[in-house]
Structures are given as C-alpha cells and as structure tokens.
Enzyme design. Structure first.
Site, PDB file in Angstrom:
ATOM      1  N   THR A  58      -3.657   6.282   1.642  1.00 54.88           N
ATOM      2  CA  THR A  58      -3.839   7.686   2.024  1.00 54.88           C
ATOM      3  C   THR A  58      -4.359   8.501   0.839  1.00 54.88           C
ATOM      4  OG1 THR A  58      -1.902   7.335   3.473  1.00 54.88           O
ATOM      5  CG2 THR A  58      -2.862   9.520   3.481  1.00 54.88           C
TER       6      THR A  58
ATOM      7  N   LYS B  84     -11.746  -0.486   5.681  1.00 52.78           N
ATOM      8  CA  LYS B  84     -10.591  -0.281   6.554  1.00 52.78           C
ATOM      9  C   LYS B  84     -11.109   0.249   7.896  1.00 52.78           C
ATOM     10  CE  LYS B  84      -6.518   2.728   6.876  1.00 52.78           C
ATOM     11  NZ  LYS B  84      -5.203   2.948   6.263  1.00 52.78           N
TER      12      LYS B  84
ATOM     13  N   GLU C  99       0.886  -1.169   0.000  1.00 53.92           N
ATOM     14  CA  GLU C  99       0.000   0.000   0.000  1.00 53.92           C
ATOM     15  C   GLU C  99       0.922   1.217   0.000  1.00 53.92           C
ATOM     16  OE1 GLU C  99      -2.995   0.296   3.177  1.00 53.92           O
ATOM     17  OE2 GLU C  99      -2.834   2.481   3.021  1.00 53.92           O
TER      18      GLU C  99
ATOM     19  N   ARG D  12       1.236   9.886   1.211  1.00 55.36           N
ATOM     20  CA  ARG D  12       1.953  10.728   2.167  1.00 55.36           C
ATOM     21  C   ARG D  12       3.249  11.207   1.525  1.00 55.36           C
ATOM     22  NH1 ARG D  12       0.788   7.935   7.948  1.00 55.36           N
ATOM     23  NH2 ARG D  12      -1.386   7.551   7.478  1.00 55.36           N
TER      24      ARG D  12
HETATM   25  C1  3PG Z   1      -2.213   4.136   7.805  1.00 51.90           C
HETATM   26  O1  3PG Z   1      -2.059   5.114   7.100  1.00 51.90           O
HETATM   27  O2  3PG Z   1      -2.888   3.169   7.427  1.00 51.90           O
HETATM   28  C2  3PG Z   1      -1.659   4.118   9.164  1.00 51.90           C
HETATM   29  O3  3PG Z   1      -1.196   5.371   9.532  1.00 51.90           O
HETATM   30  C3  3PG Z   1      -0.601   3.135   9.444  1.00 51.90           C
HETATM   31  O4  3PG Z   1      -0.595   3.081  10.818  1.00 51.90           O
HETATM   32  P1  3PG Z   1       0.673   2.611  11.636  1.00 51.90           P
HETATM   33  O5  3PG Z   1       1.815   3.470  11.168  1.00 51.90           O
HETATM   34  O6  3PG Z   1       0.316   2.857  13.090  1.00 51.90           O
HETATM   35  O7  3PG Z   1       0.902   1.161  11.339  1.00 51.90           O
END
Ligand code: 3PG
Length: 211
Positions: free
Chosen positions: A69, A129, A41, A45
């Site tokens: 994201t 999700k 995934e 970001r």
């Molecule tokens: C995401 O974007 O799905 C989460 O921020 C990932 O969460 P984590 O960094 O706590 O695993």
C-alpha cells in the site's frame, strides 16, 4: 529483482499485513516463518509500517520483507530506508515506479486494465500486481490479459481466499497470489500468533497442492 521472482513464485503466496503496533512485528514474523510463508507485505495502512519493516528487516534475515500500500513517494522512501526488499502499490504511480527503478528496488505496481499493463511494459516490468482482482473481473480478466500480454505475469490480490485460490493458481500468468486471509486483523490484534501460523501453513499447503 532476478532472485526475487523465483523466490516469490516458489512460495506462491504473499501475505498482506496491517500491523498497527510494531511491538508485534517479531512475533508476527516468527508466525509467518512457522507457517512456512517466509514473506511479508507490511502495508502502509498502518502508520507505523516503516517501524515494523525495520524491525523485521534487521532481526529476521530469513523473512523476505516488503512494503505494501505504498501510495506516496515519501512512503516509498521510508520503506526503502527501513530495509524493505520490495514495494507494492495498489495502483500505477509513475513517480513511485521511477523511484523504485532508479534505486534498484523491486516493485509490484498495481494494474487492472490493459492501458496500465502497457505503462508497466514501457517501464520494463514483467510482473505486476493485479488489484483489486475479484472486483476487476478476476480470472476472466487475467485470461483476457494473457492474449495481448503473454510476457506479463501477475500477482492477483483482493478478494482471494481458500474458496477461490484454485482458479487463480491454475493460471499460467499468475506468479503468486496475494491476500490478507492468512493474517486476519483479529488474530493480529489479539496476538494470536499460533492461529496466524496455522492459517499460513494451511494456505501454503493448499497452494502447493494446486501447483
Ligand atoms: C491489498 O492491499 O493487497 C488487498 O487489499 C488485500 O486484499 P484482501 O484483503 O481481499 O486479501
């Protein structure tokens, strides 16, 4: 969509990746495959997410590449054009959801309450999700949602790691578990692909031992 769910369920984990430099995309993809986690995934970001997705989608047919994201319609379109096989959003955005549905692009919109689950049901989703999992009540919330929504499975993400993986893995309404712990930012920045492969393998083995 029909083939995607069993594949993701079998792997059981969805590595959430922030890759700032697309030049590392192939090495990262290989590390995921070496670590027995042939799924990525790749999140928006990083500004260059679409470029990384395109490289992975074109050059690594054995890796299931999705976009994470995704919070704007423009990102959804860029992800699709780059060859993303699925979209993931932290929240439930009807415009993005409709775009994915109208293009037959599998999507995992993020939810963390019953109202949003009902929005998902209205759009025909059976998998959503659950984000941010730990901050939204964790497995207690998943258990509470299982009552009214037995037809819905979740991909909990956010605050999950080796220490609390087991409690999520035990839930019947969990399709797979997402997280960034197996692809840490530091290892990506340092190009420490061997460490990423090791963490992925460790996570996959732990998850398999719990299933
Ligand atoms: C995401 O974007 O799905 C989460 O921020 C990932 O969460 P984590 O960094 O706590 O695993």
């Amino acid at each position: 969509m029909n083939d995607l769910y069993p594949f993701i369920q079998k792997i059981g984990l969805v590595p959430v990746i922030k890759l700032d430099n697309p030049k590392g995309a192939l090495a990262l993809g290989q590390a995921l495959i070496d670590g027995d986690l042939p799924i990525a995934e790749v999140t928006f970001r990083a500004e260059s997410a679409a470029a990384s997705i395109e490289i992975l989608a074109k050059k690594m047919p054995n890796l299931l590449v999705g976009a994470g994201t995704v919070i704007t319609l423009d990102q959804a379109k860029r992800a699709r054009d780059a060859g993303a096989k699925f979209l993931v959003s932290p929240g439930f955005d009807e415009e993005i959801v409709d775009f994915a549905l109208s293009h037959g692009l599998p999507m995992f919109p993020g939810v963390n309450n019953p109202t949003q689950v009902q929005q998902g049901i209205k759009k025909g989703f059976t998998v959503l999700k659950f984000f941010p999992a730990e901050a939204s009540g964790g497995t207690a919330m998943l258990d509470a949602l299982a009552g009214p929504f037995p037809q819905i499975s979740f991909v909990p993400t956010g605050g999950i790691g080796p220490a609390n993986l087991a409690e999520y893995a035990r839930r019947k309404n969990v399709l797979a578990i997402g997280g960034s712990w197996m692809v840490p930012a530091k290892a990506i920045t340092e190009g420490n692909w061997a460490e990423i492969a090791r963490l992925c393998k460790e996570a996959r083995q732990l998850k398999s031992s719990l299933s």
